[in-house]
Scaffold this active site. Sequence first.
Site, PDB file in Angstrom:
ATOM      1  N   LEU A 182     -22.031   5.228   9.578  1.00 18.37           N
ATOM      2  CA  LEU A 182     -21.967   6.317   8.680  1.00 18.37           C
ATOM      3  C   LEU A 182     -22.929   6.029   7.565  1.00 18.37           C
ATOM      4  CD1 LEU A 182     -18.026   6.630   8.839  1.00 18.37           C
ATOM      5  CD2 LEU A 182     -19.559   7.711  10.277  1.00 18.37           C
ATOM      6  N   HIS A 199       0.722  -1.280   0.131  1.00 23.06           N
ATOM      7  CA  HIS A 199       0.000  -0.060   0.040  1.00 23.06           C
ATOM      8  C   HIS A 199       0.962   1.183  -0.016  1.00 23.06           C
ATOM      9  CE1 HIS A 199      -4.083  -1.789   0.289  1.00 23.06           C
ATOM     10  NE2 HIS A 199      -3.173  -2.833   1.302  1.00 23.06           N
ATOM     11  N   LYS A 200       1.316   1.639  -1.344  1.00 25.48           N
ATOM     12  CA  LYS A 200       2.469   2.656  -1.424  1.00 25.48           C
ATOM     13  C   LYS A 200       2.036   3.919  -0.427  1.00 25.48           C
ATOM     14  CE  LYS A 200       6.362   1.793  -3.132  1.00 25.48           C
ATOM     15  NZ  LYS A 200       6.641   1.203  -1.953  1.00 25.48           N
ATOM     16  N   LEU A 215      -4.884   9.696  -8.191  1.00 31.88           N
ATOM     17  CA  LEU A 215      -5.811  11.036  -7.742  1.00 31.88           C
ATOM     18  C   LEU A 215      -6.145  10.918  -6.456  1.00 31.88           C
ATOM     19  CD1 LEU A 215      -6.754  13.853  -8.544  1.00 31.88           C
ATOM     20  CD2 LEU A 215      -8.553  12.951  -9.791  1.00 31.88           C
ATOM     21  N   ALA A 216      -6.910   9.515  -5.879  1.00 30.69           N
ATOM     22  CA  ALA A 216      -7.427   9.386  -4.706  1.00 30.69           C
ATOM     23  C   ALA A 216      -6.499   9.716  -3.589  1.00 30.69           C
ATOM     24  CB  ALA A 216      -7.858   8.091  -4.541  1.00 30.69           C
TER      25      ALA A 216
HETATM   26  S1  NHW Z   1     -15.987   4.560   0.594  1.00 32.06           S
HETATM   27  C1  NHW Z   1     -16.135   4.420  -1.103  1.00 32.06           C
HETATM   28  C2  NHW Z   1     -15.188   5.065  -1.952  1.00 32.06           C
HETATM   29  N1  NHW Z   1     -15.503   5.437  -3.343  1.00 32.06           N
HETATM   30  C3  NHW Z   1     -15.996   4.299  -4.216  1.00 32.06           C
HETATM   31  O1  NHW Z   1     -15.542   3.161  -4.196  1.00 32.06           O
HETATM   32  C4  NHW Z   1     -16.355   5.127  -5.542  1.00 32.06           C
HETATM   33  C5  NHW Z   1     -15.950   4.356  -6.555  1.00 32.06           C
HETATM   34  N2  NHW Z   1     -14.614   4.317  -6.699  1.00 32.06           N
HETATM   35  C6  NHW Z   1     -13.805   5.431  -7.110  1.00 32.06           C
HETATM   36  O2  NHW Z   1     -14.098   6.597  -7.041  1.00 32.06           O
HETATM   37  C7  NHW Z   1     -16.425   5.676   1.527  1.00 32.06           C
HETATM   38  C8  NHW Z   1     -12.147   5.211  -6.999  1.00 32.06           C
HETATM   39  O3  NHW Z   1     -11.998   3.623  -7.406  1.00 32.06           O
HETATM   40  C9  NHW Z   1     -11.579   5.530  -5.705  1.00 32.06           C
HETATM   41  C10 NHW Z   1     -10.005   5.305  -5.771  1.00 32.06           C
HETATM   42  C11 NHW Z   1     -11.759   7.144  -5.365  1.00 32.06           C
HETATM   43  C12 NHW Z   1     -12.320   5.031  -4.482  1.00 32.06           C
HETATM   44  N3  NHW Z   1     -10.625   4.733   0.569  1.00 32.06           N
HETATM   45  O4  NHW Z   1      -6.353   7.283  -7.461  1.00 32.06           O
HETATM   46  P1  NHW Z   1      -5.932   5.750  -7.400  1.00 32.06           P
HETATM   47  C13 NHW Z   1     -15.641   6.742   1.537  1.00 32.06           C
HETATM   48  O5  NHW Z   1     -15.702   7.678   0.631  1.00 32.06           O
HETATM   49  C14 NHW Z   1      -6.486   3.610  -2.190  1.00 32.06           C
HETATM   50  C15 NHW Z   1      -9.263   4.886   0.929  1.00 32.06           C
HETATM   51  O6  NHW Z   1      -5.008   5.210  -8.273  1.00 32.06           O
HETATM   52  P2  NHW Z   1      -8.930   5.026  -7.698  1.00 32.06           P
HETATM   53  C16 NHW Z   1     -14.220   6.676   2.517  1.00 32.06           C
HETATM   54  C17 NHW Z   1      -5.872   2.503  -2.723  1.00 32.06           C
HETATM   55  O7  NHW Z   1      -5.646   1.475  -1.647  1.00 32.06           O
HETATM   56  N4  NHW Z   1      -8.553   4.669   0.239  1.00 32.06           N
HETATM   57  O8  NHW Z   1      -7.134   4.771  -7.212  1.00 32.06           O
HETATM   58  C18 NHW Z   1     -13.016   7.415   1.938  1.00 32.06           C
HETATM   59  C19 NHW Z   1      -4.466   2.976  -3.190  1.00 32.06           C
HETATM   60  O9  NHW Z   1      -3.886   3.410  -2.141  1.00 32.06           O
HETATM   61  P3  NHW Z   1      -2.334   2.337  -1.669  1.00 32.06           P
HETATM   62  C20 NHW Z   1      -8.642   4.048  -1.054  1.00 32.06           C
HETATM   63  O10 NHW Z   1      -9.212   3.613  -8.025  1.00 32.06           O
HETATM   64  C21 NHW Z   1     -12.198   7.279   2.911  1.00 32.06           C
HETATM   65  C22 NHW Z   1      -5.050   4.265  -3.760  1.00 32.06           C
HETATM   66  O11 NHW Z   1      -6.166   4.827  -3.204  1.00 32.06           O
HETATM   67  C23 NHW Z   1      -9.857   3.744  -1.187  1.00 32.06           C
HETATM   68  O12 NHW Z   1      -8.592   5.815  -9.230  1.00 32.06           O
HETATM   69  C24 NHW Z   1     -10.784   8.018   2.333  1.00 32.06           C
HETATM   70  C25 NHW Z   1      -5.274   4.274  -5.198  1.00 32.06           C
HETATM   71  O13 NHW Z   1      -5.385   5.651  -5.806  1.00 32.06           O
HETATM   72  C26 NHW Z   1     -11.096   4.172  -0.625  1.00 32.06           C
HETATM   73  N5  NHW Z   1     -12.384   3.711  -0.614  1.00 32.06           N
HETATM   74  O14 NHW Z   1      -9.316   5.927  -6.777  1.00 32.06           O
HETATM   75  C27 NHW Z   1      -9.892   7.993   3.395  1.00 32.06           C
HETATM   76  N6  NHW Z   1      -9.950   3.121  -2.723  1.00 32.06           N
HETATM   77  O15 NHW Z   1      -1.874   2.674  -0.330  1.00 32.06           O
HETATM   78  C28 NHW Z   1      -9.912   9.109   4.639  1.00 32.06           C
HETATM   79  C29 NHW Z   1      -8.778   2.970  -2.910  1.00 32.06           C
HETATM   80  O16 NHW Z   1      -3.125   0.853  -1.527  1.00 32.06           O
HETATM   81  C30 NHW Z   1      -8.592   9.405   5.621  1.00 32.06           C
HETATM   82  N7  NHW Z   1      -7.956   3.694  -2.001  1.00 32.06           N
HETATM   83  O17 NHW Z   1      -1.727   2.323  -2.814  1.00 32.06           O
HETATM   84  C31 NHW Z   1      -8.819  10.420   6.661  1.00 32.06           C
HETATM   85  C32 NHW Z   1      -8.494  11.733   6.049  1.00 32.06           C
HETATM   86  C33 NHW Z   1      -9.066  12.906   6.796  1.00 32.06           C
HETATM   87  C34 NHW Z   1      -7.926  12.819   8.240  1.00 32.06           C
HETATM   88  C35 NHW Z   1      -8.219  14.025   9.186  1.00 32.06           C
HETATM   89  C36 NHW Z   1      -7.261  14.277  10.226  1.00 32.06           C
HETATM   90  C1  EN5 Z   2     -19.846   4.493   2.804  1.00 32.00           C
HETATM   91  N1  EN5 Z   2     -20.815   4.845   3.794  1.00 32.00           N
HETATM   92  O1  EN5 Z   2     -21.144  -4.573  -2.316  1.00 32.00           O
HETATM   93  C2  EN5 Z   2     -19.809   3.170   2.314  1.00 32.00           C
HETATM   94  N2  EN5 Z   2     -23.387  -4.016  -2.034  1.00 32.00           N
HETATM   95  O2  EN5 Z   2     -22.895  -5.326   0.908  1.00 32.00           O
HETATM   96  C3  EN5 Z   2     -19.298   2.828   1.071  1.00 32.00           C
HETATM   97  N3  EN5 Z   2     -25.377  -7.278  -2.356  1.00 32.00           N
HETATM   98  O3  EN5 Z   2     -25.810  -5.073  -2.425  1.00 32.00           O
HETATM   99  C4  EN5 Z   2     -18.858   1.411   1.036  1.00 32.00           C
HETATM  100  N4  EN5 Z   2     -22.855  -8.826  -6.121  1.00 32.00           N
HETATM  101  O4  EN5 Z   2     -25.893  -9.553  -1.667  1.00 32.00           O
HETATM  102  C5  EN5 Z   2     -20.013   0.392   0.629  1.00 32.00           C
HETATM  103  N5  EN5 Z   2     -27.674  -9.674  -2.703  1.00 32.00           N
HETATM  104  C6  EN5 Z   2     -19.459  -0.927   0.341  1.00 32.00           C
HETATM  105  C7  EN5 Z   2     -20.645  -1.772  -0.301  1.00 32.00           C
HETATM  106  C8  EN5 Z   2     -20.630  -1.977  -1.894  1.00 32.00           C
HETATM  107  C9  EN5 Z   2     -21.823  -2.342  -2.487  1.00 32.00           C
HETATM  108  C10 EN5 Z   2     -22.069  -3.819  -2.331  1.00 32.00           C
HETATM  109  C11 EN5 Z   2     -23.770  -5.265  -1.523  1.00 32.00           C
HETATM  110  C12 EN5 Z   2     -23.848  -5.387  -0.070  1.00 32.00           C
HETATM  111  C13 EN5 Z   2     -24.926  -5.938  -2.266  1.00 32.00           C
HETATM  112  C14 EN5 Z   2     -26.444  -7.721  -3.034  1.00 32.00           C
HETATM  113  C15 EN5 Z   2     -26.392  -7.781  -4.517  1.00 32.00           C
HETATM  114  C16 EN5 Z   2     -25.377  -8.375  -4.914  1.00 32.00           C
HETATM  115  C17 EN5 Z   2     -24.924  -8.625  -6.238  1.00 32.00           C
HETATM  116  C18 EN5 Z   2     -24.034  -9.298  -6.950  1.00 32.00           C
HETATM  117  C19 EN5 Z   2     -26.436  -9.265  -2.267  1.00 32.00           C
HETATM  118  C20 EN5 Z   2     -28.053 -10.919  -2.102  1.00 32.00           C
HETATM  119  C21 EN5 Z   2     -27.184 -12.384  -2.794  1.00 32.00           C
HETATM  120  C22 EN5 Z   2     -26.914 -12.353  -4.232  1.00 32.00           C
HETATM  121  C23 EN5 Z   2     -27.898 -13.026  -5.084  1.00 32.00           C
HETATM  122  C24 EN5 Z   2     -27.449 -12.785  -6.623  1.00 32.00           C
HETATM  123  C25 EN5 Z   2     -26.296 -13.459  -6.777  1.00 32.00           C
HETATM  124  C26 EN5 Z   2     -24.994 -13.006  -5.838  1.00 32.00           C
HETATM  125  C27 EN5 Z   2     -25.495 -13.028  -4.290  1.00 32.00           C
END
Ligand code: NHW
Ligand code: EN5
Length: 388
Positions: free
Chosen positions: A387, A2-3, A149-150
Amino acid sequence: RHKFWETQPVGQFEDTGDTSLPEGPIEPPTPLSEVKQEPYNLPNLYEWITCDIDSEETCAEVCNLLNHNYVEDDKNMFRFAYSKEFLRWALRPPGYCKSWHIGVRVKSSKKLVSFIAGVPARIRVRDNVVAMAEINFLCVHKKLRSKRLAPVMIKEVTRRVHLENIWQAAYTAGVVLPTPISSCLYWHRSLNPKKLIDIGFSRLGAGMTMSRTIKLYKLPDSTSTPGFRKMELHDVPAVTRLLRSYLNQFEAAPDFDENDVEHSFLPKENVVDSYVVESPESHKITDFCSFYSLPSSILGNQKYSILKAAHSFYNVATETPLLQLMNDVLIVAKQKDYDEFNALDVMQNVTFFEELKFVPLDGNLHYYLYNYRLRNALKPMELGLVLV
Ligand code: NHW
Ligand code: EN5
């Protein structure tokens, strides 16, 4: 491996179980004058913006970015679809900081391509109430993924949180990062089984027919607990007392005051719903339950485009059995036309899952703290934090 995360003040995998390390802050605060005054560098084509969530136009842009690029399940069948009203509610709790609502735009076109947000929260971890930021809604446009960018988004929000003299944060994610303080499971209760099966969200059980399944999940038309009603403004002091005394038993939980409770729980159509039980005899508020509304887009289905999901928030039962209270919540969620009711295995939720016909889903939710070490991970039932 995890760079980025290896460079941050978070529990590192190799330190897990090392009982010689103390619990609490990993790094001490630095003097505010030493916090970097300018934003981090972005690639040249992009610029930082502070998002004005009050502005209808900016809020719509953030909502649109998330609705096309935010969290999907592992098979890319569903994507969270937060509403504008929901974002406004989630991003403006008491004492919120506008500078923590951070966007990145393409300089030339002004298109919004990334977002991250923080909101202030007091969170008690064991015996210490810590001023934190809750970080949520981190999103990078699909076309800009894997370009690191993350980490820049995370460093920038960290800098802006530090400028407000706050040094800890809490966040949840579906991915494993260094290092979860707890790893939870989602469970769900089907309210509209036919639709859920049609869209591939769930499957017909072994040896079950559709009509037997519909019958299995049928709920009464009205709630059963005398005095069960929607929460109102004058309930805020009583609900705050209930929540504070209930949340005391968990290892990590928010430290809610009346302002927080008014903001977080006063019912808001299609955002948050809360109910109380007012004793018909004493008129005391004895029980409380709440859920928030987080629909998902159904990707590539001819018939349906939105899955209406209710998510369990905070529930407190002192007089009514928790099971009965939650059965009443299922009934009101069904009345409001939700397709399913979701809950994590936190607090006392596991005690009603089986009986109320919840089944586990396929995703995990990991909880994290930034710059705060716990010696051992918590069991989900030791966690009193949700959350949105
Ligand atoms: S979790 C939902 C996060 N969002 C999504 O999943 C949406 C879809 N995905 C994306 O938009 C709830 C992208 O894939 C994201 C990553 C932006 C997720 N948390 O830019 P790169 C939250 O919002 C690390 C933290 O190349 P990408 C909580 C990954 O491990 N880190 O990736 C947010 C790697 O680091 P590593 C995450 O796919 C909390 C690096 O990012 C992560 O284009 C944030 C890669 O970056 C995640 N969910 O963009 C932390 N996903 O070390 C807050 C990936 O492993 C910390 N990464 O190389 C606290 C800050 C405040 C402190 C205050 C004192
Ligand atoms: C920040 N507040 O995986 C949170 N959803 O966990 C952000 N599953 O809907 C992070 N896989 O199991 C959130 N159906 C992380 C959650 C990411 C979203 C996600 C899961 C729940 C979900 C459903 C649909 C699955 C569809 C395929 C689920 C029941 C069993 C399912 C039936 C169909 C075949 C696969 C198993």
